[in-house]
Design an enzyme around this catalytic site. Structure first.
Site, short mmCIF file in Angstrom:
data_model
loop_
_atom_site.label_atom_id
_atom_site.label_comp_id
_atom_site.label_asym_id
_atom_site.label_seq_id
_atom_site.Cartn_x
_atom_site.Cartn_y
_atom_site.Cartn_z
N LYS A 91 -84.60 96.09 28.06
CA LYS A 91 -85.59 96.92 27.71
C LYS A 91 -86.90 96.48 28.68
O LYS A 91 -87.36 97.37 28.91
CB LYS A 91 -86.04 96.72 26.29
CG LYS A 91 -85.11 97.36 25.27
CD LYS A 91 -85.34 98.16 24.46
CE LYS A 91 -84.45 99.01 23.59
NZ LYS A 91 -83.69 98.46 22.67
N LYS B 169 -70.69 101.36 26.01
CA LYS B 169 -70.26 101.34 24.53
C LYS B 169 -70.87 102.70 24.16
O LYS B 169 -71.76 103.54 24.66
CB LYS B 169 -70.64 100.44 23.79
CG LYS B 169 -72.31 100.21 23.80
CD LYS B 169 -72.81 99.31 22.72
CE LYS B 169 -74.37 99.22 22.75
NZ LYS B 169 -74.84 99.51 21.58
N LYS C 164 -76.02 106.20 20.51
CA LYS C 164 -76.65 107.52 19.79
C LYS C 164 -77.32 108.29 20.88
O LYS C 164 -77.48 109.26 20.79
CB LYS C 164 -77.51 106.94 18.80
CG LYS C 164 -77.07 106.44 17.43
CD LYS C 164 -78.13 105.54 16.67
CE LYS C 164 -77.36 104.89 15.90
NZ LYS C 164 -78.09 103.79 15.24
#
Ligand code: TYM
Length: 332
Positions: free
Chosen positions: A111, A194, A197
């Site tokens: 991030k 992976k 969402k």
């Protein structure tokens, strides 16, 4: 009896990665452990979720917990922010978390690379909040997917440091758990990373997806021109499709396509249609139950209320003990 705790951030619908990596164990473990399963709405704030969306998503994750078979009679199901004691423990644990180790955390580094200096402090201390979630109920086992491994390691460190400093064995040292097996990482359909969402849901299978959506997503999954030699090693995007098939199809179906791959007769189109069919059968009962529960909001809210009450009882006991250990209760 050992205590189990886990949670999901309400940032979208549950997908197959959440289910196979973690939530499937929520259901299994409720039979033999004292279980706490929560919706991590405080955590969702680290990425600045809008209020209406947060409310809807929190309710939705609760519905999905119930739909997959988490039983409010067996496990305590609650929304994190209904238990403010967690925030207090988070404050205490912050004193045992080192800036250097928080900055080294992989999820933080990713991030930080994208956001630079404006990254909020909540993201830096995300693992401390997770530790508070776990330690507030003195949990022993934490069913999670592979991506949470490092966070769990940090929880263990904070708990150990607390115990050491206050010369106590108050907090059990919790373990990430997947039925005694390695933690799982369910791959995305696009062959990269992976299942998650993000990406508009194009490369994730959601538990609420219908037959048409499932077929469309699986058909769009990346493949290649097929093997050119017998018994060739599978490239990652093909390996991923086989992985999903192993999870949701019969062993014999998996074997059939594995052999076809190995003798170079495989037709990916056929394999995808078969996988989509099996995937649909796999998620159908969840989808149906989710839709049913969506029309029974009163029940869902009752579950959240009762869960909050039970979770607070346990949390208040821990906070009282912790305040005593720290030396904060002298006037009470
Ligand atoms: P979250 O909401 O990202 O994911 C919820 C759970 O699903 C698992 N998971 C996966 N497992 C395997 N393969 C995948 N592709 C995959 N994607 C997600 C995650 O490992 C997780 O177990 N920080 C946590 C929520 C949390 C928590 C906690 C968990 C907050 N406090 C305390 C355990 C204990 C998170 O963001 O999970």
């Amino acid at each position: 009896m050992e205590t189990v705790l886990s949670g999901v951030r309400p940032t979208g619908k549950l997908h197959l990665g959440n289910y196979l990596g973690a939530a499937i164990n929520f259901v299994k473990m409720q039979e033999n452990y004292k279980c706490f399963y929560f919706i991590a709405d405080y955590h969702a704030l680290t990425t600045h979720t809008k209020a209406a969306m947060l409310r809807d998503s929190s309710l939705n994750v609760l519905i999905e917990y119930l739909a997959i078979g988490v039983d409010p009679e067996k496990a305590t199901i609650y929304i994190q922010s209904h238990v403010p004691e967690i925030a207090e423990l988070y404050l205490f644990l912050n004193m045992f978390a080192y800036k250097g180790e928080l900055e080294k955390c992989v999820t933080f580094k990713e991030k930080a690379r994208k956001e630079g200096q404006t990254l909020n402090a909540g993201l830096l201390t995300y693992p401390v909040l997770m530790a508070a979630d776990i330690l507030i109920h003195k949990a022993h086992k934490v069913p999670v997917g592979d991506d949470q491994m490092q966070h769990l390691e940090m929880t263990r460190n904070f708990a150990q440091r607390f115990n050491h400093y206050y010369e106590t064995e108050y907090f059990p040292i919790p373990q990430a758990f997947n039925n005694g097996e390695e933690l799982l990482r369910v791959p995305s359909l696009d062959g990269m990373g992976k299942m998650s969402k993000s990406d508009d849901g194009k490369s994730a299978i959601f538990l609420v997806d219908d037959e048409v959506a499932i077929l469309k997503k699986i058909k769009a999954a990346k493949t290649d021109g097929g093997p050119s030699m017998p018994n060739q090693i599978k490239p990652i995007e093909i390996e991923n499709i086989f992985f999903l098939m192993k999870m949701v199809s019969d062993e014999s179906t998996y074997q059939f396509f594995d052999e076809a791959y190995n003798n170079c007769s495989i037709r990916y189109g056929d394999m995808k249609v078969q996988l989509a069919k099996d995937m649909n059968l796999y998620v159908k009962p969840f989808r149906e139950r989710i839709l049913e529960l969506q029309s029974d909001e009163a029940y869902v809210r009752k579950v959240a209320r009762n869960g909050a009450e039970k979770a607070r009882e346990s949390a208040q006991k821990t906070i009282k003990d912790v305040r005593d250990l720290i030396g904060l209760n002298s006037l009470h």
